[in-house]
Design an enzyme around this catalytic site. Structure first.
Site: not given
Ligand SMILES: NC(=O)c1ccc[n+]([C@@H]2O[C@H](COP(=O)([O-])OP(=O)(O)OC[C@H]3O[C@@H](n4cnc5c(N)ncnc54)[C@H](O)[C@@H]3O)[C@@H](O)[C@H]2O)c1
Length: 251
Positions: A27, A59-60, A144, A148, A179, A182
């Site tokens: 992460d 860092d992706v 976004y 996606k 999360t 959001t």
């Molecule tokens: N929460 C939702 O409702 C939801 C819905 C649809 C899709 N998503 C997708 O699910 C995935 C996870 O989201 P989440 O809600 O768990 O968010 P989150 O913010 O809780 O987790 C995201 C994680 O990604 C890490 N991250 C961010 N940028 C980064 C980078 N450059 N390199 C490495 N790590 C990085 C963050 O540190 C964090 O730990 C995301 O791709 C998000 O777009 C979330």
């Protein structure tokens, strides 16, 4: 488990560990990743940090960082959830902000597929977390949604290319769930209600629902290039007007 320190990634890491997997939590937030790996170790009854599970900083959006993550590794499963979001109308969105989101959500996943795809064992699996927004547009969510949608197609191309080695590449597309990403958005008055009203199943989903889908895909040897929706049937109805609700709430 790329982006495994928070939200959906952390729920998935826990589900994998409970299923007996040895998990590396990678992460951007290296400290949180280390704490999470220690927590998983602790649950095994071992002293936290005994090293069965591991943590790495990544860092992706930086190819060198992603390459280093997979250097010398041969995982059976690569999951990437790293993602960020933003709001802005197409006609006045800041280009640098647009690129930032595409860089993490799309190019970041490409880099994980590229270097993870070289490293993953034959017969293994790679799974990326896309979104309901890969199929459903939302006003003010161009960066976004576009990133996606691109990610789902990227995974399908990768599935074709890696399928020869028996590597299955798929995506999971969650709907709106709570999360750290959001939480602020879901506080916008009316948003959660509008989402629920426009879903087949009106109760709120969880990160654990998404983790379950990841494990299902990992254990499905004949699924490739699939985008699995986990959204309470929200794609059957209307996406909430995030920008309209936010504008009304804050102006
Ligand atoms: N929460 C939702 O409702 C939801 C819905 C649809 C899709 N998503 C997708 O699910 C995935 C996870 O989201 P989440 O809600 O768990 O968010 P989150 O913010 O809780 O987790 C995201 C994680 O990604 C890490 N991250 C961010 N940028 C980064 C980078 N450059 N390199 C490495 N790590 C990085 C963050 O540190 C964090 O730990 C995301 O791709 C998000 O777009 C979330």
């Amino acid at each position: 488990m790329v982006g495994g320190a928070s939200g959906i990634g952390w729920a998935t890491a826990q589900a994998l560990a409970a299923d007996g997997w040895q998990v590396t939590i990678a992460d951007l937030d290296a400290d949180l990743a280390a704490a999470r790996a220690g927590e998983l170790d602790g649950r095994r009854g071992a002293a936290a940090g005994d090293g069965f599970h591991a943590a790495r900083a990544v860092d992706v959006s930086d190819e060198g960082s992603v390459e280093a993550l997979f250097d010398g590794a041969s995982p059976d499963l690569v999951v990437t959830t790293a993602g960020v979001s933003t709001l802005g109308l197409v006609t006045d969105h800041d280009a640098a902000e647009f690129r930032r989101v595409v860089d993490v959500c799309l190019t970041g996943a490409f880099l994980v597929f590229k270097h993870g795809g070289r490293a993953v064992r034959d017969g293994g699996a790679m799974i990326a977390i896309a979104s309901l927004n890969a199929r459903r547009p939302g006003r003010g969510m161009a960066a976004y949604c576009a990133a996606k949608a691109g990610l789902v197609m990227l995974a399908q191309v990768a599935a074709l290319e890696l399928g020869e080695r028996g590597v299955r590449v798929n995506t999971v597309s969650p709907g709106f769930l709570v999360t750290p990403l959001t939480e602020p958005v879901l506080q916008i008055p009316g948003l959660a209600e509008e989402y629920a009203e426009n879903s087949a199943i009106p109760h709120r989903g969880t990160a654990e629902d998404v983790a379950r889908a990841v494990l299902y895909l990992e254990g499905s040897p004949w699924m490739a290039g699939e985008d699995l929706a986990v959204d309470g049937g929200a794609q059957l109805e209307r996406y909430p007007d995030v920008l309209g609700l936010a504008t009304r709430a804050f102006s």
